[in-house]
Design an enzyme around this catalytic site. Structure first.
Site, short mmCIF file in Angstrom:
data_model
loop_
_atom_site.label_atom_id
_atom_site.label_comp_id
_atom_site.label_asym_id
_atom_site.label_seq_id
_atom_site.Cartn_x
_atom_site.Cartn_y
_atom_site.Cartn_z
N ALA A 1 0.84 -1.19 0.00
CA ALA A 1 0.00 0.00 0.00
C ALA A 1 0.88 1.24 0.00
O ALA A 1 2.07 1.18 0.30
CB ALA A 1 -0.93 0.01 1.22
N GLU B 1 10.93 0.27 5.28
CA GLU B 1 10.72 -0.59 4.12
C GLU B 1 11.93 -1.47 3.83
O GLU B 1 11.79 -2.49 3.14
CB GLU B 1 10.38 0.27 2.90
CG GLU B 1 9.03 0.97 3.02
CD GLU B 1 8.65 1.71 1.75
OE1 GLU B 1 9.48 1.76 0.82
OE2 GLU B 1 7.53 2.24 1.69
#
Length: 229
Positions: free
Chosen positions: A101, A170
């Site tokens: 997302a 991330e």
């Protein structure tokens, strides 16, 4: 107390824009790179005194259920599986299992294009087939943020030279294929908490029971908030 039956509502069971409420005043009291805060005065009806409402103005978002099954599945029985990542979320001090997302924070970028970008950046995969699964407002009582969830199919790994170097939280991502039924059990068991993931898993499971019929196109109309960063 007056009540009414929902029998026969059909296609009228749909959220609609409400343009008639008078915004008397709006002041931006704080602004940052991801969201801003407005102090609004809104008149809910003719002749009524305005009421105060605080609004968190936020980017909209996209999320992706990347699904494969049959011969493409890594499961021994060919079961449907979805691609998930585990990400640290500082506000809740927890690592959450999530579907890919990201924010719609590139000016003029179409949601489906943004979804493909986020899928590639977070998992190193691309998809040839895209549909719309569902939309939601993150918390419509105080924020403008809305999100659209896509179903991505016909997946393939990106070549090394097209992959993104992930940074910060991330950098910890390990894209993981999870059986759809296992993800559904985790949702129903209260073990998953990210809203895009919960809704995406439920919508995918329901779409499967319908034989994948009736899915909307990737560019289907979307009742996005009229205000966003």
């Amino acid at each position: 107390m007056t009540t009414r039956s929902s029998d026969g509502l059909g296609n009228s069971l749909a959220d609609t824009r409400e343009p008639g409420r008078e915004l008397v005043s709006s002041e931006r009291v704080w602004s940052g790179p991801i969201f801003a805060v407005d102090a609004d005065q809104v008149r809910l009806g003719p002749g009524q005194e305005p009421v105060a409402r605080q609004v968190v103005v936020h980017h909209d978002a996209v999320a992706v259920v990347a699904l494969r099954e049959g011969e493409a599945s890594s499961q021994a029985d060919g079961a449907a599986e979805i691609l998930m990542i585990r990400q640290y979320r500082h506000p809740v001090r927890a690592c959450l299992w999530e579907i890919p997302a990201g924010l719609l924070d590139v000016a003029g970028e179409e949601p489906a294009v943004a979804a493909a970008r986020e899928l590639a950046e977070e998992t190193d995969y691309e998809a040839a087939t895209w549909h719309t699964l569902a939309e939601f407002y993150a918390s419509p009582g105080f924020t403008t943020e809305g999100a659209r969830i896509f179903l991505a199919q016909d997946l393939s790994l990106l070549p090394e030279d097209r992959r993104t170097v992930r940074e910060d939280e991330e950098a910890e991502f390990v894209p993981t294929w999870v059986r759809l039924d296992e993800a559904l059990d985790a949702v129903m068991g209260g073990r998953l908490h990210n809203p895009s993931t919960v809704l995406g898993v439920l919508a995918t499971a329901q779409a499967r029971t319908r034989g994948w019929s009736g899915l909307r196109p990737a560019d289907a109309p979307w009742l996005r908030s009229p205000e966003s960063l």
